[in-house]
Design a protein around this motif. Sequence first.
Motif, mmCIF file in Angstrom:
data_model
loop_
_atom_site.group_PDB
_atom_site.id
_atom_site.type_symbol
_atom_site.label_atom_id
_atom_site.label_comp_id
_atom_site.label_asym_id
_atom_site.label_seq_id
_atom_site.Cartn_x
_atom_site.Cartn_y
_atom_site.Cartn_z
ATOM 1 N N MET A 1 0.741 -1.320 0.278
ATOM 2 C CA MET A 1 0.155 0.361 0.160
ATOM 3 C C MET A 1 0.964 1.288 -0.229
ATOM 4 S SD MET A 1 -2.971 -0.401 -0.416
ATOM 5 C CE MET A 1 -4.271 -2.149 0.312
ATOM 6 N N VAL A 2 2.049 1.629 0.646
ATOM 7 C CA VAL A 2 2.756 2.408 0.562
ATOM 8 C C VAL A 2 3.350 2.613 -0.178
ATOM 9 C CG1 VAL A 2 5.324 3.120 1.710
ATOM 10 C CG2 VAL A 2 3.444 2.212 3.106
ATOM 11 N N VAL A 3 3.898 1.100 -1.677
ATOM 12 C CA VAL A 3 4.344 1.940 -2.739
ATOM 13 C C VAL A 3 3.374 2.006 -3.442
ATOM 14 C CG1 VAL A 3 6.014 0.571 -4.467
ATOM 15 C CG2 VAL A 3 6.336 0.413 -2.384
ATOM 16 N N ALA A 4 2.211 1.845 -3.402
ATOM 17 C CA ALA A 4 0.535 2.123 -4.515
ATOM 18 C C ALA A 4 0.831 3.678 -4.137
ATOM 19 C CB ALA A 4 -0.051 1.025 -3.940
ATOM 20 N N TRP A 5 0.908 4.166 -2.813
ATOM 21 C CA TRP A 5 -0.181 5.346 -2.879
ATOM 22 C C TRP A 5 0.392 6.045 -2.772
ATOM 23 C CZ3 TRP A 5 -5.402 5.853 -3.928
ATOM 24 C CH2 TRP A 5 -6.462 4.860 -3.905
ATOM 25 N N LEU A 6 1.986 5.802 -2.292
ATOM 26 C CA LEU A 6 3.091 7.158 -2.031
ATOM 27 C C LEU A 6 3.959 7.224 -2.800
ATOM 28 C CD1 LEU A 6 3.566 6.599 1.979
ATOM 29 C CD2 LEU A 6 2.145 8.356 0.949
ATOM 30 N N PHE A 7 3.931 6.422 -3.792
ATOM 31 C CA PHE A 7 4.521 6.477 -5.165
ATOM 32 C C PHE A 7 3.691 6.038 -6.067
ATOM 33 C CE2 PHE A 7 7.201 4.889 -8.263
ATOM 34 C CZ PHE A 7 8.548 6.480 -7.863
ATOM 35 N N PHE A 8 3.578 5.966 -6.436
ATOM 36 C CA PHE A 8 2.417 5.732 -7.419
ATOM 37 C C PHE A 8 1.226 6.176 -7.686
ATOM 38 C CE2 PHE A 8 4.770 1.267 -8.126
ATOM 39 C CZ PHE A 8 5.714 1.757 -9.311
ATOM 40 N N ASN A 9 0.617 6.920 -6.917
ATOM 41 C CA ASN A 9 -0.539 7.203 -7.251
ATOM 42 C C ASN A 9 -0.253 8.843 -6.625
ATOM 43 O OD1 ASN A 9 -3.265 8.805 -5.867
ATOM 44 N ND2 ASN A 9 -3.859 6.934 -6.582
ATOM 45 N N SER A 10 0.643 9.576 -6.244
ATOM 46 C CA SER A 10 1.413 10.397 -5.680
ATOM 47 C C SER A 10 1.503 10.903 -7.128
ATOM 48 C CB SER A 10 1.797 10.573 -5.219
ATOM 49 O OG SER A 10 1.561 10.461 -3.508
ATOM 50 N N LEU A 11 2.003 10.868 -7.650
ATOM 51 C CA LEU A 11 3.013 10.317 -9.193
ATOM 52 C C LEU A 11 1.463 10.589 -10.349
ATOM 53 C CD1 LEU A 11 6.157 8.889 -9.358
ATOM 54 C CD2 LEU A 11 5.587 11.286 -8.925
ATOM 55 N N GLY A 12 1.076 9.407 -10.076
ATOM 56 C CA GLY A 12 -0.029 9.519 -10.947
ATOM 57 C C GLY A 12 -1.390 10.983 -11.514
ATOM 58 N N ASN A 13 -1.472 11.294 -9.524
ATOM 59 C CA ASN A 13 -2.223 12.611 -9.864
ATOM 60 C C ASN A 13 -1.223 14.127 -10.046
ATOM 61 O OD1 ASN A 13 -4.683 11.628 -8.202
ATOM 62 N ND2 ASN A 13 -3.259 11.339 -6.158
ATOM 63 N N THR A 14 -0.078 14.113 -9.657
ATOM 64 C CA THR A 14 0.760 15.230 -10.316
ATOM 65 C C THR A 14 0.772 15.173 -11.498
ATOM 66 O OG1 THR A 14 2.078 14.700 -9.010
ATOM 67 C CG2 THR A 14 3.075 15.661 -10.332
ATOM 68 N N VAL A 15 0.648 14.463 -12.256
ATOM 69 C CA VAL A 15 0.638 14.192 -14.193
ATOM 70 C C VAL A 15 -0.169 14.461 -14.790
ATOM 71 C CG1 VAL A 15 3.124 12.712 -13.834
ATOM 72 C CG2 VAL A 15 1.292 11.950 -14.472
ATOM 73 N N ALA A 16 -0.651 14.475 -14.157
ATOM 74 C CA ALA A 16 -2.671 14.118 -13.932
ATOM 75 C C ALA A 16 -3.307 16.227 -13.916
ATOM 76 C CB ALA A 16 -3.831 13.674 -13.847
ATOM 77 N N ARG A 17 -2.892 16.377 -12.851
ATOM 78 C CA ARG A 17 -2.984 18.198 -12.612
ATOM 79 C C ARG A 17 -1.996 18.355 -13.337
ATOM 80 N NH1 ARG A 17 -3.819 22.189 -11.934
ATOM 81 N NH2 ARG A 17 -4.194 23.332 -9.968
ATOM 82 N N TYR A 18 -0.724 18.418 -13.738
ATOM 83 C CA TYR A 18 -0.060 19.875 -13.637
ATOM 84 C C TYR A 18 0.765 19.784 -15.295
ATOM 85 C CZ TYR A 18 -0.634 20.849 -8.620
ATOM 86 O OH TYR A 18 -0.904 20.806 -7.548
ATOM 87 N N PHE A 19 0.458 18.523 -16.481
ATOM 88 C CA PHE A 19 1.342 18.388 -16.912
ATOM 89 C C PHE A 19 0.717 18.510 -18.182
ATOM 90 C CE2 PHE A 19 4.596 17.523 -13.848
ATOM 91 C CZ PHE A 19 5.649 17.916 -14.022
ATOM 92 N N LYS A 20 -1.096 18.964 -18.121
ATOM 93 C CA LYS A 20 -1.560 18.753 -19.778
ATOM 94 C C LYS A 20 -0.427 19.690 -20.550
ATOM 95 C CE LYS A 20 -5.703 17.292 -17.272
ATOM 96 N NZ LYS A 20 -6.979 17.631 -16.686
#
Length: 202
Positions: A1-20
Amino acid sequence: MVVAWLFFNSLGNTVARYFKKTWTNKQYFGIPVWIFYHRVYMMACWTLTCAAIICIFIDLEGFEAHAHSIVGLATFALVFVQPILGLMRPPQQQARSAIKILHSLLGHAAYILAVTNMFLGVGLESAHISSDMYGLVGGALGVHVLAHVAFNVLEYLTRRKGSELDVNKDASFSRWRKTILMVQMIALYAFAIVNVVYVWRV
């Protein structure tokens, strides 16, 4: 869960929010780069979350009703439907906009629940996890928050320049965004690995 959410989900949120408005002239497999990275990160999060839920049920041989398990199942329910919402493309613009908003809201809700549940999990006696984990999880969350602050500052500066109106060019400060993303990625990776090693050794 740590890897899933603190790493992958955080980065997924970042690129969707700021990299369009970054990598605008590039595509991977026929889709914009930011969508490609978003899908890769979020599917990794989805896969690891599903695997973790299955392992937990096998290990516990059933369901134990307490705050951590209830919040965990609520998080899993939100996560499970996210790929479906993300891939839905109804022809009506109004319906598409509604699904996009719902996808975003549920995604943020799932992240908040998941991070909250990590703190709840540290407090479980059956987990046998030291309270030091509060600091490690909090540190990773702090990196995520600081990255959002930095990206929002860049967004503000970009809007002031007005370059976001040009759809054929990367928005201003794209190089800075990429740099911050790399720093965020390295920091979150380090925190995730330390968390995993710490839990494994304990």
